[in-house]
Design a protein around this motif. Structure first.
Motif, PDB file in Angstrom:
ATOM      1  N   GLN A 151       0.832  -1.206   0.000  1.00 39.90           N
ATOM      2  CA  GLN A 151       0.000   0.000   0.000  1.00 39.90           C
ATOM      3  C   GLN A 151       0.870   1.261   0.000  1.00 39.90           C
ATOM      4  OE1 GLN A 151      -3.225  -0.017  -0.635  1.00 39.90           O
ATOM      5  NE2 GLN A 151      -2.952  -2.250  -0.732  1.00 39.90           N
ATOM      6  N   GLU A 152       1.961   1.205   0.732  1.00 40.61           N
ATOM      7  CA  GLU A 152       2.876   2.344   0.776  1.00 40.61           C
ATOM      8  C   GLU A 152       3.559   2.533  -0.582  1.00 40.61           C
ATOM      9  OE1 GLU A 152       4.454   5.397   3.405  1.00 40.61           O
ATOM     10  OE2 GLU A 152       2.718   4.080   3.360  1.00 40.61           O
ATOM     11  N   TYR A 153       3.978   1.437  -1.207  1.00 41.89           N
ATOM     12  CA  TYR A 153       4.608   1.517  -2.529  1.00 41.89           C
ATOM     13  C   TYR A 153       3.638   2.084  -3.569  1.00 41.89           C
ATOM     14  CZ  TYR A 153       8.766  -1.186  -1.195  1.00 41.89           C
ATOM     15  OH  TYR A 153       9.933  -1.611  -0.632  1.00 41.89           O
ATOM     16  N   LYS A 154       2.387   1.635  -3.520  1.00 47.69           N
ATOM     17  CA  LYS A 154       1.398   2.097  -4.505  1.00 47.69           C
ATOM     18  C   LYS A 154       1.239   3.611  -4.439  1.00 47.69           C
ATOM     19  CE  LYS A 154      -1.500  -2.018  -5.112  1.00 47.69           C
ATOM     20  NZ  LYS A 154      -2.841  -2.619  -4.887  1.00 47.69           N
ATOM     21  N   ARG A 155       1.247   4.144  -3.247  1.00 48.32           N
ATOM     22  CA  ARG A 155       1.120   5.593  -3.079  1.00 48.32           C
ATOM     23  C   ARG A 155       2.311   6.316  -3.719  1.00 48.32           C
ATOM     24  NH1 ARG A 155       3.011   9.170   0.376  1.00 48.32           N
ATOM     25  NH2 ARG A 155       4.077   7.602   1.638  1.00 48.32           N
ATOM     26  N   ILE A 156       3.498   5.759  -3.544  1.00 45.04           N
ATOM     27  CA  ILE A 156       4.703   6.384  -4.104  1.00 45.04           C
ATOM     28  C   ILE A 156       4.743   6.216  -5.626  1.00 45.04           C
ATOM     29  CG2 ILE A 156       7.219   6.351  -4.073  1.00 45.04           C
ATOM     30  CD1 ILE A 156       6.978   5.283  -1.152  1.00 45.04           C
ATOM     31  N   GLN A 202       2.270   6.045  -7.560  1.00 40.99           N
ATOM     32  CA  GLN A 202       1.274   6.958  -8.132  1.00 40.99           C
ATOM     33  C   GLN A 202       1.888   8.328  -8.384  1.00 40.99           C
ATOM     34  OE1 GLN A 202      -2.201   7.674  -5.686  1.00 40.99           O
ATOM     35  NE2 GLN A 202      -3.478   7.994  -7.482  1.00 40.99           N
ATOM     36  N   ARG A 203       2.744   8.763  -7.483  1.00 37.85           N
ATOM     37  CA  ARG A 203       3.429  10.048  -7.677  1.00 37.85           C
ATOM     38  C   ARG A 203       4.329   9.998  -8.906  1.00 37.85           C
ATOM     39  NH1 ARG A 203       6.130  12.073  -2.139  1.00 37.85           N
ATOM     40  NH2 ARG A 203       6.576  13.858  -3.507  1.00 37.85           N
ATOM     41  N   GLU A 212       2.186   2.440 -12.942  1.00 40.84           N
ATOM     42  CA  GLU A 212       1.163   1.479 -12.506  1.00 40.84           C
ATOM     43  C   GLU A 212       1.622   0.062 -12.795  1.00 40.84           C
ATOM     44  OE1 GLU A 212      -2.445   2.433 -14.486  1.00 40.84           O
ATOM     45  OE2 GLU A 212      -2.854   4.219 -13.267  1.00 40.84           O
ATOM     46  N   GLU A 227      10.667   7.786  -1.924  1.00 40.24           N
ATOM     47  CA  GLU A 227       9.961   9.013  -1.564  1.00 40.24           C
ATOM     48  C   GLU A 227      10.935  10.138  -1.209  1.00 40.24           C
ATOM     49  OE1 GLU A 227       5.701  10.027   0.292  1.00 40.24           O
ATOM     50  OE2 GLU A 227       6.857   8.500   1.348  1.00 40.24           O
TER      51      GLU A 227
END
Length: 577
Positions: free
Chosen positions: A250-255, A257-258, A262, A394
């Motif tokens: 979940q943390e990787y997906k957020r990063i 996305q920036r 995908e 990040e």
């Protein structure tokens, strides 16, 4: 549209040498633009014609070149044929060049280049790209950033050329490292810290347990025991592992996305742990798996069968290794996805690993193993933030954004932006990508923030500035970018832009052939420099309606190609900066 002109030249050449034009089209290329002098538009190497059997030698190479050039008749498309040194040059009708090129870009901007005749000759199918692939709980170093943006470029390119693309993030989520992490977290982990800063806390635990393991043998024993519990599917150990994995993804997906990246599938070594026994059983049945003197399970990869080169697939305690799970993953992916090719994107230190992997698959009778490829890349030196060494992706994104915001505030030309932070981040990411893609991927390079974020020179900032400047020009004009009279575009600046746009499909073919983004980066940089000169010397404002409309059509077409190329690289074009 290059195919129209390439075919026209091939037709005239075919008449001269009595060949089928289809065989000659791939031999004709667009001449690179020379900003110092006018050049012909297309060319063909007489050496290549001789090698292909299209022409017969007539004395030496130069004599053959002149003889053949005299036999080619100009027409309404090819206005002049010139014999060079072992090369025949074709000058095109420039008015027709402007009309055909810009009409196509206006009617189908997204299809320009990618639907070219020379690209349709490429094999198209289902491509699986494995990239990024960070290890849970280990620092997300610069190599993972390279894998992420290189893999994203390859996936974007393959999709643009008509392939069905499957993007896989194969996480390092199994192995002895999880023995250390699991046993370490049981000793001094904090659920509260894990909720607040999951990646940072897992890394803290991993560093601490590794430090203790150096001087305390019992820590290593506890780690080995925890990994055995995982391998034996003990529920308590698995529950902790699942928790680590889920919050990390979940943390990787957020990063990601920036970054604008995908994935279709988040996979990992753990997915294939149950399949490793099946792999080992098949290797045994084929007589490929042997037991070494150390008690490990190995596959002999030597040509002479003397064990001078081998791969270890089983430890002496019976637990699996990374390569064992990679073999299982490859077999599973072929069955599940039916890919036509599979591309792995990792640093060059893993080259031997992938040679062994492909060798083992071939030994197992998997004929598709020769359609598996490893795209290797070099190391980045000197990447650090103001806080010190890069630990997580990040950190890099925050640094790029903050430095770019500072630069934008210092610039007199910066526009009022609706979301300056988002714009700064996109420009900063562009700078990272272009810096990484400028040279051969296999090369190491030294990272320097000040050079990466320069507005002048061949940087991602310059690409974004060029795109934003073209967008500003198009917004300011009342006249439409469509055009019916192309005669105002016969000056040298306009012609250079048209000639360069004609090369776009060849550049994409180069990228598709060797999976190197530098060809596209170089093309876009040259395009940006050419349009900068044209912007200075070919004003729209103050020109007659016909001239303004023609130039606006040209600038609109350049902006379209620039944006398309940037997106293939993984860059989101900004319209203001």
């Amino acid at each position: 549209m290059a195919c129209f002109f390439r075919r026209s030249a091939a037709l005239q050449l075919a008449k001269a040498c009595g060949q089928n034009e289809e065989t000659l089209i791939p031999l004709i290329s667009v001449a690179p633009v020379n900003r110092r002098q006018c050049v012909a538009d297309l060319r063909v190497s007489v050496s290549h014609l001789l090698q292909s059997g299209a022409v017969r030698p007539d004395g030496d190479l130069q004599n053959t070149t002149h003889t053949l050039a005299r036999q080619i008749r100009p027409d309404a498309v090819v206005e002049e044929v010139i014999a060079g040194r072992g090369v025949i040059h074709f000058r095109l009708n420039k008015l027709l060049l402007a009309q055909k090129l810009l009409d196509q870009l206006r009617s189908d901007p997204d299809g320009f280049g990618v639907q070219s005749e020379i690209l349709r000759r490429l094999r198209v199918g289902r491509t699986l790209v494995e990239f990024s692939s960070p290890n849970i709980a280990k620092k997300f170093h610069a190599g993972h950033l390279r894998s992420t943006i290189i893999g994203n470029f390859i996936a974007n390119l393959k999709k643009a050329l008509g392939n069905e693309v499957i993007r896989v993030n194969y996480l390092g989520d199994w192995g002895m490292q999880f023995g250390l992490l699991g046993s370490g977290f049981e000793r001094f982990g904090s659920q509260e810290k894990l909720r607040r800063q999951p990646l940072e806390h897992l890394f803290e635990v991993y560093v601490q347990v590794n430090r203790e393991a150096e001087s305390d043998a019992s820590v290593c024993s506890a780690a080995a025991q925890f990994f055995r519990r995982l391998e034996q599917s003990e529920e308590q150990a698995l529950e902790l592992w699942r928790h680590f994995r889920e919050i990390t993804i979940q943390e990787y997906k957020r990063i990601y996305q920036r970054l604008g990246v995908e994935f279709d599938h988040y996979s990992g070594e753990s997915f294939h742990r149950a399949q490793t026994q099946t792999v080992l059983d098949e290797l045994k049945s084929r007589g490929l798996l042997k037991t070494s003197q150390k008690g490990t399970g190995v596959v002999d990869l030597s040509e002479t069968g003397d064990m001078s080169n081998y791969a270890t697939l089983v430890r002496s305690d019976g637990t699996s290794l990374y390569i064992t799970r990679d073999v299982a993953a490859a077999l599973d992916r072929k069955q599940r996805f039916g890919f036509d090719e599979m591309i792995y994107v990792t640093d060059k230190s893993q080259s031997v690993h992938f040679q062994q992997l492909f060798h083992i698959l071939q030994a197992m009778g998997q004929q598709w193993a020769d359609r598996c490829h490893h795209v290797a890349f070099g190391l980045v030196q000197g990447m650090s933030t103001r806080r010190g060494e890069v630990l997580f992706l990040e950190d890099v994104l925050e640094e790029a954004q903050s430095r770019m915001i500072h630069n934008m505030r210092q610039s007199r030309t910066s526009k009022e932006l609706e979301d300056p932070d988002l714009t700064a981040e996109r420009i900063g990411i562009s700078a990272l990508i272009v810096q990484d893609f400028k040279g051969p991927l296999i090369s190491d390079y030294r990272f320097e923030w000040d050079k990466v974020l320069q507005a002048q020179g061949d940087t991602g900032v310059f690409l974004q500035y060029t795109h934003a400047r073209l967008c500003s020009l198009l917004r300011q004009q009342d006249c439409e970018s469509s055009c019916s009279d192309f005669s105002p575009l016969l000056d040298s600046r306009s012609v250079s832009l048209l000639q360069h746009l004609l090369r776009y499909d060849e550049v994409l073919l180069q990228c598709a052939t060797d999976l190197q983004p530098r060809h596209l980066v170089n093309f876009l940089m040259t395009l940006s420099h050419l349009v900068a000169s044209a912007h200075r010397e070919l004003p729209v404002k103050g020109s007659s309606a016909a001239v303004a409309q023609a130039r606006l059509c040209l600038f609109s077409s350049v902006r379209s190609v620039l944006a398309n190329g940037m997106r293939i690289l993984g860059i989101t074009p900004v319209e203001k900066m």
